[in-house]
Enzyme design. Structure first.
Site, PDB file in Angstrom:
ATOM      1  N   GLY A  11      84.028 169.224 -15.007  1.00 49.59           N
ATOM      2  CA  GLY A  11      83.228 169.245 -13.784  1.00 49.59           C
ATOM      3  C   GLY A  11      83.836 170.184 -12.750  1.00 49.59           C
ATOM      4  O   GLY A  11      83.666 169.991 -11.542  1.00 49.59           O
ATOM      5  N   ASN A  89      87.195 164.758 -14.429  1.00 52.15           N
ATOM      6  CA  ASN A  89      86.524 164.702 -13.126  1.00 52.15           C
ATOM      7  C   ASN A  89      85.002 164.686 -13.227  1.00 52.15           C
ATOM      8  O   ASN A  89      84.332 164.176 -12.329  1.00 52.15           O
ATOM      9  CB  ASN A  89      86.984 165.911 -12.296  1.00 52.15           C
ATOM     10  CG  ASN A  89      86.105 166.157 -11.104  1.00 52.15           C
ATOM     11  OD1 ASN A  89      86.208 165.485 -10.089  1.00 52.15           O
ATOM     12  ND2 ASN A  89      85.199 167.136 -11.229  1.00 52.15           N
ATOM     13  N   SER A 141      86.355 155.997  -8.676  1.00 53.87           N
ATOM     14  CA  SER A 141      85.572 155.929  -7.442  1.00 53.87           C
ATOM     15  C   SER A 141      86.069 154.772  -6.587  1.00 53.87           C
ATOM     16  O   SER A 141      86.428 153.705  -7.113  1.00 53.87           O
ATOM     17  CB  SER A 141      84.095 155.686  -7.769  1.00 53.87           C
ATOM     18  OG  SER A 141      83.392 155.306  -6.601  1.00 53.87           O
ATOM     19  N   TYR A 154      76.938 152.899 -12.072  1.00 54.72           N
ATOM     20  CA  TYR A 154      78.052 153.798 -11.742  1.00 54.72           C
ATOM     21  C   TYR A 154      79.342 153.007 -11.499  1.00 54.72           C
ATOM     22  O   TYR A 154      80.409 153.376 -12.016  1.00 54.72           O
ATOM     23  CB  TYR A 154      77.650 154.594 -10.502  1.00 54.72           C
ATOM     24  CG  TYR A 154      78.674 155.550  -9.954  1.00 54.72           C
ATOM     25  CD1 TYR A 154      78.862 156.815 -10.532  1.00 54.72           C
ATOM     26  CD2 TYR A 154      79.435 155.226  -8.831  1.00 54.72           C
ATOM     27  CE1 TYR A 154      79.779 157.709  -9.994  1.00 54.72           C
ATOM     28  CE2 TYR A 154      80.352 156.118  -8.292  1.00 54.72           C
ATOM     29  CZ  TYR A 154      80.519 157.358  -8.879  1.00 54.72           C
ATOM     30  OH  TYR A 154      81.425 158.247  -8.348  1.00 54.72           O
ATOM     31  N   LYS A 158      82.730 153.426 -13.639  1.00 58.11           N
ATOM     32  CA  LYS A 158      83.986 153.856 -13.010  1.00 58.11           C
ATOM     33  C   LYS A 158      85.044 152.752 -13.081  1.00 58.11           C
ATOM     34  O   LYS A 158      86.242 153.041 -13.190  1.00 58.11           O
ATOM     35  CB  LYS A 158      83.736 154.273 -11.556  1.00 58.11           C
ATOM     36  CG  LYS A 158      82.917 155.560 -11.407  1.00 58.11           C
ATOM     37  CD  LYS A 158      83.630 156.779 -11.974  1.00 58.11           C
ATOM     38  CE  LYS A 158      83.013 158.082 -11.486  1.00 58.11           C
ATOM     39  NZ  LYS A 158      83.678 159.274 -12.065  1.00 58.11           N
TER      40      LYS A 158
HETATM   41  P1  NAP Z   1      79.664 167.254  -7.774  1.00 58.24           P
HETATM   42  O1  NAP Z   1      79.803 168.127  -6.585  1.00 58.24           O
HETATM   43  O2  NAP Z   1      78.307 166.837  -8.237  1.00 58.24           O
HETATM   44  O3  NAP Z   1      80.437 167.949  -8.988  1.00 58.24           O
HETATM   45  C1  NAP Z   1      80.429 167.382 -10.267  1.00 58.24           C
HETATM   46  C2  NAP Z   1      80.446 168.499 -11.306  1.00 58.24           C
HETATM   47  O4  NAP Z   1      80.425 167.891 -12.614  1.00 58.24           O
HETATM   48  C3  NAP Z   1      79.179 169.369 -11.222  1.00 58.24           C
HETATM   49  O5  NAP Z   1      79.486 170.729 -11.435  1.00 58.24           O
HETATM   50  C4  NAP Z   1      78.331 168.807 -12.353  1.00 58.24           C
HETATM   51  O6  NAP Z   1      77.363 169.714 -12.854  1.00 58.24           O
HETATM   52  C5  NAP Z   1      79.404 168.500 -13.382  1.00 58.24           C
HETATM   53  N1  NAP Z   1      78.902 167.613 -14.430  1.00 58.24           N
HETATM   54  C6  NAP Z   1      77.948 166.647 -14.323  1.00 58.24           C
HETATM   55  N2  NAP Z   1      77.704 166.100 -15.517  1.00 58.24           N
HETATM   56  C7  NAP Z   1      78.513 166.734 -16.400  1.00 58.24           C
HETATM   57  C8  NAP Z   1      78.691 166.630 -17.796  1.00 58.24           C
HETATM   58  N3  NAP Z   1      77.961 165.764 -18.527  1.00 58.24           N
HETATM   59  N4  NAP Z   1      79.598 167.423 -18.393  1.00 58.24           N
HETATM   60  C9  NAP Z   1      80.308 168.320 -17.675  1.00 58.24           C
HETATM   61  N5  NAP Z   1      80.162 168.480 -16.356  1.00 58.24           N
HETATM   62  C10 NAP Z   1      79.275 167.698 -15.716  1.00 58.24           C
HETATM   63  O7  NAP Z   1      80.449 165.883  -7.557  1.00 58.24           O
HETATM   64  P2  NAP Z   1      81.847 165.522  -6.827  1.00 58.24           P
HETATM   65  O8  NAP Z   1      81.529 164.770  -5.606  1.00 58.24           O
HETATM   66  O9  NAP Z   1      82.751 166.699  -6.790  1.00 58.24           O
HETATM   67  O10 NAP Z   1      82.404 164.446  -7.866  1.00 58.24           O
HETATM   68  C11 NAP Z   1      83.494 164.685  -8.749  1.00 58.24           C
HETATM   69  C12 NAP Z   1      83.957 163.349  -9.295  1.00 58.24           C
HETATM   70  O11 NAP Z   1      84.377 162.509  -8.216  1.00 58.24           O
HETATM   71  C13 NAP Z   1      82.870 162.578 -10.036  1.00 58.24           C
HETATM   72  O12 NAP Z   1      83.414 161.914 -11.145  1.00 58.24           O
HETATM   73  C14 NAP Z   1      82.404 161.567  -9.005  1.00 58.24           C
HETATM   74  O13 NAP Z   1      81.836 160.429  -9.596  1.00 58.24           O
HETATM   75  C15 NAP Z   1      83.716 161.259  -8.305  1.00 58.24           C
HETATM   76  N6  NAP Z   1      83.579 160.695  -6.974  1.00 58.24           N
HETATM   77  C16 NAP Z   1      83.129 161.445  -5.919  1.00 58.24           C
HETATM   78  C17 NAP Z   1      83.036 160.871  -4.670  1.00 58.24           C
HETATM   79  C18 NAP Z   1      82.595 161.642  -3.447  1.00 58.24           C
HETATM   80  O14 NAP Z   1      82.618 161.068  -2.354  1.00 58.24           O
HETATM   81  N7  NAP Z   1      82.174 162.902  -3.569  1.00 58.24           N
HETATM   82  C19 NAP Z   1      83.387 159.530  -4.481  1.00 58.24           C
HETATM   83  C20 NAP Z   1      83.800 158.797  -5.567  1.00 58.24           C
HETATM   84  C21 NAP Z   1      83.908 159.390  -6.806  1.00 58.24           C
HETATM   85  P3  NAP Z   1      75.854 169.598 -12.272  1.00 58.24           P
HETATM   86  O15 NAP Z   1      75.952 169.894 -10.812  1.00 58.24           O
HETATM   87  O16 NAP Z   1      75.096 170.617 -13.047  1.00 58.24           O
HETATM   88  O17 NAP Z   1      75.415 168.173 -12.551  1.00 58.24           O
END
Ligand code: NAP
Length: 251
Positions: A11, A89, A141, A154, A158
């Site tokens: 990711g 990630n 998360s 979710y 997680k």
């Molecule tokens: P993001 O901006 O949506 O980035 C996630 C990346 O992962 C995107 O490039 C996405 O591609 C890619 N992805 C999705 N499905 C995938 C797959 N099957 N195989 C490979 N890559 C894939 O999200 P983020 O906020 O940076 O989140 C990163 C991690 O942190 C995630 O695990 C999320 O659950 C966790 N998290 C985030 C937050 C927060 O506040 N942001 C809080 C708790 C946990 P697409 O865009 O094409 O889908």
């Protein structure tokens, strides 16, 4: 160890993964970026190499597909050498009321967040075991501390990642591999902004920031910096831990 290490960041094309790829590369690690969005992965690899650090994107890789994961990890190994650092990630979420969650949606959220972590970890562990050194960081998360309405699929996925982390740490500690989890809380990324737009977030990102003890939302770099520490030599006595990075939202 003086030679460059190779890390896989899944990711890595967006948000936290992008920042982590940058941070690890600036610390002297060669980063392989795996993302289902191959173009985004390619762009991040270009940003990093333009800064003089080392990163390669490996096309479009869906972590929920074991065959794609195995092929990508083999390609990374053959191109960059043994993979000694893994940041699981890649993740997806969608908000929905529990009674509306279909089997398909449940399975997809599990497949990316949990199975993806399982597949990637199994694929890289042989390199780490052979080297008697490895670092795995699973991005879970902060919702696993507290629950979160409309995110039952979710939070379940997680929470399983947290359990997986603890069990892996016990099994692979004797092999020189540490396994930790960072549960991010409220980090300003495209995922968080999509959640804000959905109306299920319980307020805007700005309103949440004002209720956060440090009075701001998280930045992707906050998670990336914690990740860089956990994958360093200095963190060798830290394993099986939940390393919260959430501005004090969860204590
Ligand atoms: P993001 O901006 O949506 O980035 C996630 C990346 O992962 C995107 O490039 C996405 O591609 C890619 N992805 C999705 N499905 C995938 C797959 N099957 N195989 C490979 N890559 C894939 O999200 P983020 O906020 O940076 O989140 C990163 C991690 O942190 C995630 O695990 C999320 O659950 C966790 N998290 C985030 C937050 C927060 O506040 N942001 C809080 C708790 C946990 P697409 O865009 O094409 O889908």
């Amino acid at each position: 160890m003086s030679q460059r290490r190779t890390a896989i960041v899944t990711g890595g094309g967006s948000g936290i993964g992008r920042a982590t790829a940058h941070r690890l590369a600036s610390g002297g690690i060669t980063v392989a970026i795996l993302d289902v969005n191959g173009e985004a992965a390619e762009n991040v690899a270009k940003e990093i190499t333009h800064q003089g650090d080392e990163a390669i994107a490996f096309g479009s890789v869906d972590v929920s597909d074991r065959a794609q994961v195995n092929a990508a990890v083999e390609q990374v190994h053959n191109t960059l050498g043994p993979v000694l650092v893994l940041v699981n990630n890649a993740g997806v979420t969608e908000f929905d009321r529990f009674l509306n969650i279909s089997d398909d949606l449940w399975d997809r959220v599990m497949a990316v967040n949990l199975n993806g972590t399982f597949y990637c970890t199994q694929a890289v562990l042989p390199d780490m075991i052979a080297a008697k050194w490895g670092r795995i960081v699973n991005i879970s998360s902060s919702s696993t501390y507290s629950g979160q309405p409309f995110m039952t699929h979710y939070v379940a996925a997680k929470s399983a990642v947290v359990g997986l982390t603890k069990a892996l740490a016990l099994e692979f500690g004797p092999k020189g591999v540490t396994v930790n989890t960072i549960p991010p809380g409220f980090v300003d990324t495209p995922m968080l902004r999509r959640a804000e737009k959905s109306g299920f977030l319980g307020g805007s990102v700005d309103e949440h920031a004002q209720r956060t003890p440090v009075r701001r939302s998280g930045r992707p770099e906050d998670i990336a910096n914690a990740c860089a520490f956990l994958v360093s030599d200095e963190a060798g006595y830290i394993t099986g831990q939940i390393f919260g990075v959430n501005g004090g939202r969860n204590t």
